[in-house]
Scaffold this motif. Structure first.
Motif, PDB file in Angstrom:
ATOM      1  N   MET A  11     123.780 -77.945  26.010  1.00 40.59           N
ATOM      2  CA  MET A  11     122.895 -77.700  27.147  1.00 40.59           C
ATOM      3  C   MET A  11     121.624 -76.990  26.679  1.00 40.59           C
ATOM      4  O   MET A  11     121.676 -76.008  25.948  1.00 40.59           O
ATOM      5  CB  MET A  11     123.603 -76.838  28.184  1.00 40.59           C
ATOM      6  CG  MET A  11     124.788 -77.523  28.869  1.00 40.59           C
ATOM      7  SD  MET A  11     124.247 -78.846  29.984  1.00 40.59           S
ATOM      8  CE  MET A  11     123.474 -77.884  31.271  1.00 40.59           C
ATOM      9  N   THR A  12     120.478 -77.525  27.089  1.00 40.79           N
ATOM     10  CA  THR A  12     119.205 -76.894  26.751  1.00 40.79           C
ATOM     11  C   THR A  12     118.984 -75.670  27.630  1.00 40.79           C
ATOM     12  O   THR A  12     119.250 -75.684  28.833  1.00 40.79           O
ATOM     13  CB  THR A  12     118.044 -77.886  26.959  1.00 40.79           C
ATOM     14  OG1 THR A  12     118.254 -79.028  26.126  1.00 40.79           O
ATOM     15  CG2 THR A  12     116.714 -77.244  26.621  1.00 40.79           C
ATOM     16  N   SER A  13     118.499 -74.603  27.034  1.00 39.41           N
ATOM     17  CA  SER A  13     118.172 -73.400  27.793  1.00 39.41           C
ATOM     18  C   SER A  13     116.662 -73.186  27.773  1.00 39.41           C
ATOM     19  O   SER A  13     115.930 -73.838  27.014  1.00 39.41           O
ATOM     20  CB  SER A  13     118.869 -72.173  27.204  1.00 39.41           C
ATOM     21  OG  SER A  13     118.290 -71.817  25.965  1.00 39.41           O
ATOM     22  N   LEU A  14     116.201 -72.257  28.583  1.00 37.80           N
ATOM     23  CA  LEU A  14     114.777 -71.955  28.642  1.00 37.80           C
ATOM     24  C   LEU A  14     114.258 -71.506  27.285  1.00 37.80           C
ATOM     25  O   LEU A  14     113.125 -71.812  26.900  1.00 37.80           O
ATOM     26  CB  LEU A  14     114.529 -70.867  29.691  1.00 37.80           C
ATOM     27  CG  LEU A  14     113.088 -70.634  30.133  1.00 37.80           C
ATOM     28  CD1 LEU A  14     112.480 -71.881  30.741  1.00 37.80           C
ATOM     29  CD2 LEU A  14     113.027 -69.493  31.142  1.00 37.80           C
ATOM     30  N   ASP A  15     115.084 -70.806  26.550  1.00 41.14           N
ATOM     31  CA  ASP A  15     114.680 -70.314  25.236  1.00 41.14           C
ATOM     32  C   ASP A  15     114.415 -71.441  24.250  1.00 41.14           C
ATOM     33  O   ASP A  15     113.738 -71.239  23.233  1.00 41.14           O
ATOM     34  CB  ASP A  15     115.747 -69.382  24.658  1.00 41.14           C
ATOM     35  CG  ASP A  15     115.849 -68.077  25.439  1.00 41.14           C
ATOM     36  OD1 ASP A  15     114.851 -67.712  26.086  1.00 41.14           O
ATOM     37  OD2 ASP A  15     116.918 -67.440  25.403  1.00 41.14           O
ATOM     38  N   ASP A  16     114.975 -72.629  24.522  1.00 38.50           N
ATOM     39  CA  ASP A  16     114.803 -73.759  23.615  1.00 38.50           C
ATOM     40  C   ASP A  16     113.496 -74.502  23.849  1.00 38.50           C
ATOM     41  O   ASP A  16     113.122 -75.371  23.056  1.00 38.50           O
ATOM     42  CB  ASP A  16     115.967 -74.747  23.772  1.00 38.50           C
ATOM     43  CG  ASP A  16     117.310 -74.111  23.436  1.00 38.50           C
ATOM     44  OD1 ASP A  16     117.362 -73.345  22.455  1.00 38.50           O
ATOM     45  OD2 ASP A  16     118.290 -74.378  24.154  1.00 38.50           O
ATOM     46  N   LEU A  17     112.802 -74.189  24.922  1.00 40.56           N
ATOM     47  CA  LEU A  17     111.574 -74.898  25.279  1.00 40.56           C
ATOM     48  C   LEU A  17     110.338 -74.152  24.785  1.00 40.56           C
ATOM     49  O   LEU A  17     110.366 -72.930  24.636  1.00 40.56           O
ATOM     50  CB  LEU A  17     111.497 -75.069  26.801  1.00 40.56           C
ATOM     51  CG  LEU A  17     112.627 -75.867  27.441  1.00 40.56           C
ATOM     52  CD1 LEU A  17     112.488 -75.871  28.963  1.00 40.56           C
ATOM     53  CD2 LEU A  17     112.647 -77.297  26.918  1.00 40.56           C
ATOM     54  N   PRO A  18     109.250 -74.869  24.525  1.00 46.69           N
ATOM     55  CA  PRO A  18     108.015 -74.223  24.032  1.00 46.69           C
ATOM     56  C   PRO A  18     107.239 -73.539  25.150  1.00 46.69           C
ATOM     57  O   PRO A  18     106.064 -73.830  25.408  1.00 46.69           O
ATOM     58  CB  PRO A  18     107.242 -75.392  23.429  1.00 46.69           C
ATOM     59  CG  PRO A  18     107.667 -76.580  24.231  1.00 46.69           C
ATOM     60  CD  PRO A  18     109.125 -76.351  24.542  1.00 46.69           C
ATOM     61  N   LEU A  19     107.903 -72.617  25.834  1.00 48.40           N
ATOM     62  CA  LEU A  19     107.300 -71.898  26.950  1.00 48.40           C
ATOM     63  C   LEU A  19     106.203 -70.967  26.443  1.00 48.40           C
ATOM     64  O   LEU A  19     106.273 -70.451  25.324  1.00 48.40           O
ATOM     65  CB  LEU A  19     108.381 -71.067  27.657  1.00 48.40           C
ATOM     66  CG  LEU A  19     108.009 -70.321  28.941  1.00 48.40           C
ATOM     67  CD1 LEU A  19     107.729 -71.303  30.062  1.00 48.40           C
ATOM     68  CD2 LEU A  19     109.151 -69.371  29.337  1.00 48.40           C
ATOM     69  N   ARG A  20     105.179 -70.754  27.249  1.00 43.55           N
ATOM     70  CA  ARG A  20     104.143 -69.785  26.908  1.00 43.55           C
ATOM     71  C   ARG A  20     104.787 -68.444  26.593  1.00 43.55           C
ATOM     72  O   ARG A  20     105.680 -67.986  27.317  1.00 43.55           O
ATOM     73  CB  ARG A  20     103.173 -69.611  28.081  1.00 43.55           C
ATOM     74  CG  ARG A  20     102.124 -70.665  28.182  1.00 43.55           C
ATOM     75  CD  ARG A  20     101.380 -70.627  29.504  1.00 43.55           C
ATOM     76  NE  ARG A  20     101.172 -69.281  30.060  1.00 43.55           N
ATOM     77  CZ  ARG A  20     100.748 -69.070  31.296  1.00 43.55           C
ATOM     78  NH1 ARG A  20     100.507 -70.097  32.117  1.00 43.55           N
ATOM     79  NH2 ARG A  20     100.570 -67.840  31.741  1.00 43.55           N
ATOM     80  N   SER A  21     104.328 -67.810  25.547  1.00 48.09           N
ATOM     81  CA  SER A  21     104.944 -66.552  25.120  1.00 48.09           C
ATOM     82  C   SER A  21     104.826 -65.466  26.178  1.00 48.09           C
ATOM     83  O   SER A  21     105.723 -64.633  26.318  1.00 48.09           O
ATOM     84  CB  SER A  21     104.313 -66.079  23.810  1.00 48.09           C
ATOM     85  OG  SER A  21     102.911 -65.875  23.967  1.00 48.09           O
ATOM     86  N   ASP A  22     103.732 -65.467  26.954  1.00 46.90           N
ATOM     87  CA  ASP A  22     103.560 -64.421  27.956  1.00 46.90           C
ATOM     88  C   ASP A  22     104.456 -64.609  29.171  1.00 46.90           C
ATOM     89  O   ASP A  22     104.562 -63.716  30.014  1.00 46.90           O
ATOM     90  CB  ASP A  22     102.094 -64.322  28.391  1.00 46.90           C
ATOM     91  CG  ASP A  22     101.586 -65.619  28.988  1.00 46.90           C
ATOM     92  OD1 ASP A  22     101.812 -66.677  28.390  1.00 46.90           O
ATOM     93  OD2 ASP A  22     100.961 -65.573  30.066  1.00 46.90           O
ATOM     94  N   LEU A  23     105.117 -65.775  29.274  1.00 46.52           N
ATOM     95  CA  LEU A  23     106.042 -66.014  30.377  1.00 46.52           C
ATOM     96  C   LEU A  23     107.498 -65.769  29.988  1.00 46.52           C
ATOM     97  O   LEU A  23     108.365 -65.713  30.857  1.00 46.52           O
ATOM     98  CB  LEU A  23     105.894 -67.449  30.899  1.00 46.52           C
ATOM     99  CG  LEU A  23     104.564 -67.792  31.585  1.00 46.52           C
ATOM    100  CD1 LEU A  23     104.594 -69.238  32.077  1.00 46.52           C
ATOM    101  CD2 LEU A  23     104.279 -66.844  32.737  1.00 46.52           C
ATOM    102  N   ARG A  24     107.745 -65.614  28.687  1.00 46.05           N
ATOM    103  CA  ARG A  24     109.128 -65.381  28.259  1.00 46.05           C
ATOM    104  C   ARG A  24     109.621 -64.022  28.773  1.00 46.05           C
ATOM    105  O   ARG A  24     108.918 -63.021  28.712  1.00 46.05           O
ATOM    106  CB  ARG A  24     109.234 -65.422  26.736  1.00 46.05           C
ATOM    107  CG  ARG A  24     109.025 -66.818  26.165  1.00 46.05           C
ATOM    108  CD  ARG A  24     109.474 -66.924  24.725  1.00 46.05           C
ATOM    109  NE  ARG A  24     109.278 -68.279  24.219  1.00 46.05           N
ATOM    110  CZ  ARG A  24     110.112 -69.289  24.417  1.00 46.05           C
ATOM    111  NH1 ARG A  24     111.229 -69.077  25.119  1.00 46.05           N
ATOM    112  NH2 ARG A  24     109.865 -70.488  23.932  1.00 46.05           N
ATOM    113  N   GLY A  25     110.829 -64.039  29.309  1.00 44.64           N
ATOM    114  CA  GLY A  25     111.422 -62.816  29.838  1.00 44.64           C
ATOM    115  C   GLY A  25     111.056 -62.517  31.275  1.00 44.64           C
ATOM    116  O   GLY A  25     111.594 -61.573  31.861  1.00 44.64           O
TER     117      GLY A  25
END
Length: 360
Positions: free
Chosen positions: A1-15
């Motif tokens: 299962m893919t998680s949010l952490d596996d996606l190239p999300l903007r660094s300022d949106l992580r967490g």
């Protein structure tokens, strides 16, 4: 299962966590400051007729400038406003997002006095800007000098003033707004989402607009107009500022059906606002009874009451939930917030709270 952490999300949106009030099919839901009164039948009929007419041309794009709706808002707000000074979008959150997209963004900052509406920092960070939180007095009030000094020190690009404030219900004087405006070269947004619940003789920040080209006064149809599900927010500002918002809006961002429904509701403004007096009466009843029960209700010019003196907010919230009552834990220690609903909903909440030993 893919998680949010596996996606190239903007660094300022992580967490970060998305906005989300609990949703549950309970008999009495008083947690998100909705108008719990249904739209009056005569108004609903006119809205349905207007939507039916709009459906005949739904194969075509809507009026991109939503001209009729802007004229309706200008007439409703008064103060000599014209349609050139009005903007609208899908809920006040999108209106505020447009302001941030135009005047904030990467390398810029937005400022607000905490605790305040939790969407301000979320919208700010969503546009790539940084959020700066100011502070309030112990009773959540602001003074002109103190507020102006904090804004001057922070030098933000956008300032949010929630008037009256959510989640505390605290009034905000026009003298504070004027002082903050003079303390910054940025955009000052006065969010009057709950203004219709303030005392009738109170002046709106709309009276401050002349000569202040960086001032924005936003409103919503979600509260006093019982239109939360329709998602319609709007603002008033200088025509040049309105032009700036056109640079960031999506094409045809207000559907023909939304425009038709909102315009119809505005035609019945006196009927729609007839609910306000009853809601204010229930708000004041909440405050008086909460005080009698040993809690500490804060002054409110909104359709809700924040009350302190709660020994364990999470436990009290859960016990009310178990009794079919949904209110809001806004994260302020020893406090909970309840929306003023109908008379029966208010009674149900107060009776359930009285059965719980939760005062500090």
């Amino acid at each position: 299962m893919t998680s949010l952490d596996d996606l190239p999300l903007r660094s300022d949106l992580r967490g970060q966590k998305p906005y989300g009030a609990p949703q549950a099919p309970l008999p009495v839901a008083l947690n998100v400051n909705e108008n719990t009164h249904p739209v009056p039948g005569e108004v609903a009929d006119d809205i349905l007729d207007s939507i039916s007419l709009a459906l005949r041309d739904v194969n075509r794009y809507p009026d991109r400038e939503f001209t009729e709706l802007r004229e309706g808002f200008a007439e409703y707000l008064g103060h000599g406003l014209t349609r050139d000074q009005i903007w609208a979008a899908n809920g006040s959150n999108e209106v505020l997002q447009h302001v941030l997209q135009a005047f904030a963004g990467p390398g810029r900052t937005a400022f607000g006095f905490g605790p305040t509406y939790s969407m301000y920092p979320l919208l700010t960070r969503g546009t790539g800007a940084a959020w700066v939180a100011g502070t309030r007095a112990h009773d959540y009030t602001l003074t002109p000098a103190g507020a102006a000094q904090q804004v001057a020190d922070a030098a933000p690009d956008v300032v949010f003033l929630c008037a009256p404030n959510n989640p505390t219900g605290t009034p905000l004087g026009l003298d504070v707004i004027a002082a903050v405006y003079d303390a910054t070269d940025g955009i000052v947004v006065v969010d009057e989402a709950y203004f219709e619940f303030a005392p009738r003789d109170e002046r709106s920040a709309l009276t401050l607009l002349p000569g202040r080209e960086r001032l924005v006064v936003s409103r919503t149809m979600s509260k006093a107009f019982a239109f939360a599900g329709a998602r319609v927010g709007y603002l008033a500002a200088d025509p040049a500022l309105i032009d700036a918002l056109r640079l960031v809006r999506l094409p045809y961002h207000l559907s023909a059906l939304t425009q038709a429904a909102a315009s119809a509701a505005l035609r019945h403004a006196p009927v729609m606002l007839g609910m306000v007096d009853e809601i204010v009466a229930q708000r004041d009843r909440l405050a008086a009874t909460l005080d009698a029960l040993g809690y500490e209700p804060h002054e409110s010019w909104t359709n809700f009451v924040l009350f302190g003196g709660v020994g364990d907010p999470a436990e009290t919230w859960q016990q009310l939930y178990d009794r079919g009552i949904l209110i809001r834990d806004v994260g302020i220690p020893h406090h909970l917030r309840v929306t003023a609903g109908t008379e029966d909903e208010t009674t149900a909440f107060l009776e359930a709270l009285a059965s719980i030993d939760s005062a500090a």
